[in-house]
Write a protein that holds these residues in place. Sequence first.
Motif, PDB file in Angstrom:
ATOM      1  N   LYS A  13       0.899  -1.263   0.002  1.00  0.00           N
ATOM      2  CA  LYS A  13       0.089   0.030   0.091  1.00  0.00           C
ATOM      3  C   LYS A  13       0.878   1.408  -0.072  1.00  0.00           C
ATOM      4  O   LYS A  13       0.600   2.433  -0.729  1.00  0.00           O
ATOM      5  N   LEU A  14       1.817   1.302   0.793  1.00  0.00           N
ATOM      6  CA  LEU A  14       2.765   2.500   0.870  1.00  0.00           C
ATOM      7  C   LEU A  14       3.585   2.720  -0.527  1.00  0.00           C
ATOM      8  O   LEU A  14       3.736   3.688  -0.995  1.00  0.00           O
ATOM      9  N   ASP A  15       3.784   1.582  -1.162  1.00  0.00           N
ATOM     10  CA  ASP A  15       4.604   1.326  -2.411  1.00  0.00           C
ATOM     11  C   ASP A  15       3.892   2.215  -3.476  1.00  0.00           C
ATOM     12  O   ASP A  15       3.961   2.845  -4.109  1.00  0.00           O
ATOM     13  N   TRP A  16       2.444   1.716  -3.295  1.00  0.00           N
ATOM     14  CA  TRP A  16       1.560   2.066  -4.494  1.00  0.00           C
ATOM     15  C   TRP A  16       1.263   3.694  -4.481  1.00  0.00           C
ATOM     16  O   TRP A  16       1.134   4.391  -5.442  1.00  0.00           O
ATOM     17  N   GLU A  17       1.039   3.966  -3.120  1.00  0.00           N
ATOM     18  CA  GLU A  17       0.722   5.527  -2.650  1.00  0.00           C
ATOM     19  C   GLU A  17       1.959   6.219  -3.133  1.00  0.00           C
ATOM     20  O   GLU A  17       1.640   7.175  -3.906  1.00  0.00           O
ATOM     21  N   SER A  18       3.001   5.773  -2.815  1.00  0.00           N
ATOM     22  CA  SER A  18       4.326   6.578  -3.188  1.00  0.00           C
ATOM     23  C   SER A  18       4.549   6.684  -5.081  1.00  0.00           C
ATOM     24  O   SER A  18       4.634   7.684  -5.331  1.00  0.00           O
ATOM     25  N   PHE A  19       3.985   5.655  -5.503  1.00  0.00           N
ATOM     26  CA  PHE A  19       4.292   5.588  -7.071  1.00  0.00           C
ATOM     27  C   PHE A  19       3.159   6.389  -7.536  1.00  0.00           C
ATOM     28  O   PHE A  19       3.579   7.102  -8.438  1.00  0.00           O
ATOM     29  N   LYS A  20       2.087   6.259  -6.996  1.00  0.00           N
ATOM     30  CA  LYS A  20       0.879   7.531  -7.490  1.00  0.00           C
ATOM     31  C   LYS A  20       1.498   8.833  -7.297  1.00  0.00           C
ATOM     32  O   LYS A  20       1.199   9.670  -8.401  1.00  0.00           O
ATOM     33  N   GLU A  21       2.066   9.224  -6.433  1.00  0.00           N
ATOM     34  CA  GLU A  21       2.612  10.476  -6.133  1.00  0.00           C
ATOM     35  C   GLU A  21       3.738  10.943  -6.945  1.00  0.00           C
ATOM     36  O   GLU A  21       3.826  12.069  -7.527  1.00  0.00           O
ATOM     37  N   GLU A  22       4.371   9.673  -7.134  1.00  0.00           N
ATOM     38  CA  GLU A  22       5.807  10.190  -8.161  1.00  0.00           C
ATOM     39  C   GLU A  22       5.382  10.487  -9.594  1.00  0.00           C
ATOM     40  O   GLU A  22       5.916  11.169 -10.222  1.00  0.00           O
ATOM     41  N   GLU A  23       4.447   9.648 -10.037  1.00  0.00           N
ATOM     42  CA  GLU A  23       3.902   9.629 -11.302  1.00  0.00           C
ATOM     43  C   GLU A  23       2.905  10.761 -11.399  1.00  0.00           C
ATOM     44  O   GLU A  23       2.708  11.155 -12.651  1.00  0.00           O
ATOM     45  N   GLY A  24       2.409  11.120 -10.553  1.00  0.00           N
ATOM     46  CA  GLY A  24       1.403  12.329 -10.799  1.00  0.00           C
ATOM     47  C   GLY A  24       0.094  11.913 -11.286  1.00  0.00           C
ATOM     48  O   GLY A  24      -0.509  12.645 -11.937  1.00  0.00           O
ATOM     49  N   ILE A  25      -0.247  10.637 -10.781  1.00  0.00           N
ATOM     50  CA  ILE A  25      -1.471   9.976 -11.584  1.00  0.00           C
ATOM     51  C   ILE A  25      -2.693   9.933 -10.742  1.00  0.00           C
ATOM     52  O   ILE A  25      -3.609   9.110 -10.993  1.00  0.00           O
ATOM     53  N   VAL A  26      -2.496  10.560  -9.557  1.00  0.00           N
ATOM     54  CA  VAL A  26      -3.750  10.380  -8.341  1.00  0.00           C
ATOM     55  C   VAL A  26      -5.123  11.061  -9.008  1.00  0.00           C
ATOM     56  O   VAL A  26      -6.152  10.227  -8.897  1.00  0.00           O
ATOM     57  N   GLU A  27      -5.076  12.184  -9.447  1.00  0.00           N
ATOM     58  CA  GLU A  27      -6.364  12.588  -9.983  1.00  0.00           C
ATOM     59  C   GLU A  27      -6.800  11.748 -11.040  1.00  0.00           C
ATOM     60  O   GLU A  27      -8.057  11.523 -11.084  1.00  0.00           O
ATOM     61  N   GLU A  28      -6.108  11.368 -11.975  1.00  0.00           N
ATOM     62  CA  GLU A  28      -6.450  10.506 -13.215  1.00  0.00           C
ATOM     63  C   GLU A  28      -6.788   9.475 -12.791  1.00  0.00           C
ATOM     64  O   GLU A  28      -8.017   8.902 -13.167  1.00  0.00           O
ATOM     65  N   LEU A  29      -6.509   8.622 -11.759  1.00  0.00           N
ATOM     66  CA  LEU A  29      -7.130   7.388 -11.037  1.00  0.00           C
ATOM     67  C   LEU A  29      -8.395   7.811 -10.459  1.00  0.00           C
ATOM     68  O   LEU A  29      -9.396   6.824 -10.711  1.00  0.00           O
ATOM     69  N   ALA A  30      -8.423   8.727  -9.640  1.00  0.00           N
ATOM     70  CA  ALA A  30      -9.485   8.982  -9.239  1.00  0.00           C
ATOM     71  C   ALA A  30     -10.938   9.449 -10.148  1.00  0.00           C
ATOM     72  O   ALA A  30     -12.188   8.938 -10.032  1.00  0.00           O
ATOM     73  N   ILE A  31     -10.658   9.978 -11.434  1.00  0.00           N
ATOM     74  CA  ILE A  31     -11.566  10.533 -12.263  1.00  0.00           C
ATOM     75  C   ILE A  31     -11.755   9.160 -13.058  1.00  0.00           C
ATOM     76  O   ILE A  31     -13.266   8.851 -13.306  1.00  0.00           O
ATOM     77  N   HIS A  32     -11.105   8.376 -13.475  1.00  0.00           N
ATOM     78  CA  HIS A  32     -11.301   7.127 -14.091  1.00  0.00           C
ATOM     79  C   HIS A  32     -12.280   5.959 -13.357  1.00  0.00           C
ATOM     80  O   HIS A  32     -13.068   5.397 -13.795  1.00  0.00           O
ATOM     81  N   ASN A  33     -11.968   5.926 -11.744  1.00  0.00           N
ATOM     82  CA  ASN A  33     -12.750   5.027 -11.309  1.00  0.00           C
ATOM     83  C   ASN A  33     -14.196   5.497 -10.907  1.00  0.00           C
ATOM     84  O   ASN A  33     -14.866   4.558 -10.423  1.00  0.00           O
ATOM     85  N   ARG A  34     -14.364   6.698 -11.023  1.00  0.00           N
ATOM     86  CA  ARG A  34     -15.873   7.197 -10.842  1.00  0.00           C
ATOM     87  C   ARG A  34     -16.497   7.177 -12.135  1.00  0.00           C
ATOM     88  O   ARG A  34     -17.620   7.417 -12.016  1.00  0.00           O
ATOM     89  N   GLY A  35     -15.888   6.789 -13.204  1.00  0.00           N
ATOM     90  CA  GLY A  35     -16.602   6.878 -14.469  1.00  0.00           C
ATOM     91  C   GLY A  35     -17.540   5.656 -14.669  1.00  0.00           C
ATOM     92  O   GLY A  35     -17.479   4.740 -13.844  1.00  0.00           O
ATOM     93  N   LYS A  36     -18.176   5.545 -15.670  1.00  0.00           N
ATOM     94  CA  LYS A  36     -18.930   4.389 -15.827  1.00  0.00           C
ATOM     95  C   LYS A  36     -18.008   3.131 -16.057  1.00  0.00           C
ATOM     96  O   LYS A  36     -18.554   1.941 -15.948  1.00  0.00           O
ATOM     97  N   ASP A  37     -16.756   3.229 -16.576  1.00  0.00           N
ATOM     98  CA  ASP A  37     -15.975   2.009 -16.672  1.00  0.00           C
ATOM     99  C   ASP A  37     -15.142   1.660 -15.315  1.00  0.00           C
ATOM    100  O   ASP A  37     -14.292   0.541 -15.292  1.00  0.00           O
ATOM    101  N   GLY A  38     -15.419   2.460 -14.317  1.00  0.00           N
ATOM    102  CA  GLY A  38     -14.949   2.257 -12.769  1.00  0.00           C
ATOM    103  C   GLY A  38     -15.244   0.683 -12.257  1.00  0.00           C
ATOM    104  O   GLY A  38     -16.259   0.425 -12.457  1.00  0.00           O
ATOM    105  N   TYR A  39     -14.585   0.445 -11.520  1.00  0.00           N
ATOM    106  CA  TYR A  39     -14.569  -0.814 -10.819  1.00  0.00           C
ATOM    107  C   TYR A  39     -15.855  -0.865  -9.780  1.00  0.00           C
ATOM    108  O   TYR A  39     -16.806  -1.821  -9.686  1.00  0.00           O
ATOM    109  N   ILE A  40     -15.840   0.239  -9.266  1.00  0.00           N
ATOM    110  CA  ILE A  40     -16.944   0.402  -8.170  1.00  0.00           C
ATOM    111  C   ILE A  40     -18.371   0.617  -8.728  1.00  0.00           C
ATOM    112  O   ILE A  40     -19.099  -0.023  -8.179  1.00  0.00           O
TER     113      ILE A  40
END
Length: 82
Positions: free
Chosen positions: A28-55
């Motif tokens: 979990k810590l590695d994933w969180e740091s990877f998201k921060e380093e790559e700057g993809i936190v917002e992109e993942l949040a937007i994608h997961n809220r869409g119709k194609d999101g897992y939830i």
Amino acid sequence: VKRPSGMSSLLGKIGSKKQKMSTLEKSKLDWESFKEEEGIVEELAIHNRGKDGYIERKAFLERVDHRQFEIERDLRLSRMKP
């Protein structure tokens, strides 16, 4: 110098152990740091809220399953009535 002995000494040794990090916590810590380093936190949040999101897909499947259960239940109840 007197060394402590007895129950308090034993409890002190047990309590002083470091807690090891589990594999899940480390991942979990590695994933969180990877998201921060790559700057993809917002992109993942937007994608997961869409119709194609897992939830969204899980919620849709749960609604379909519940609706199918209600239809089958109503059919069973209608067959039971004289």
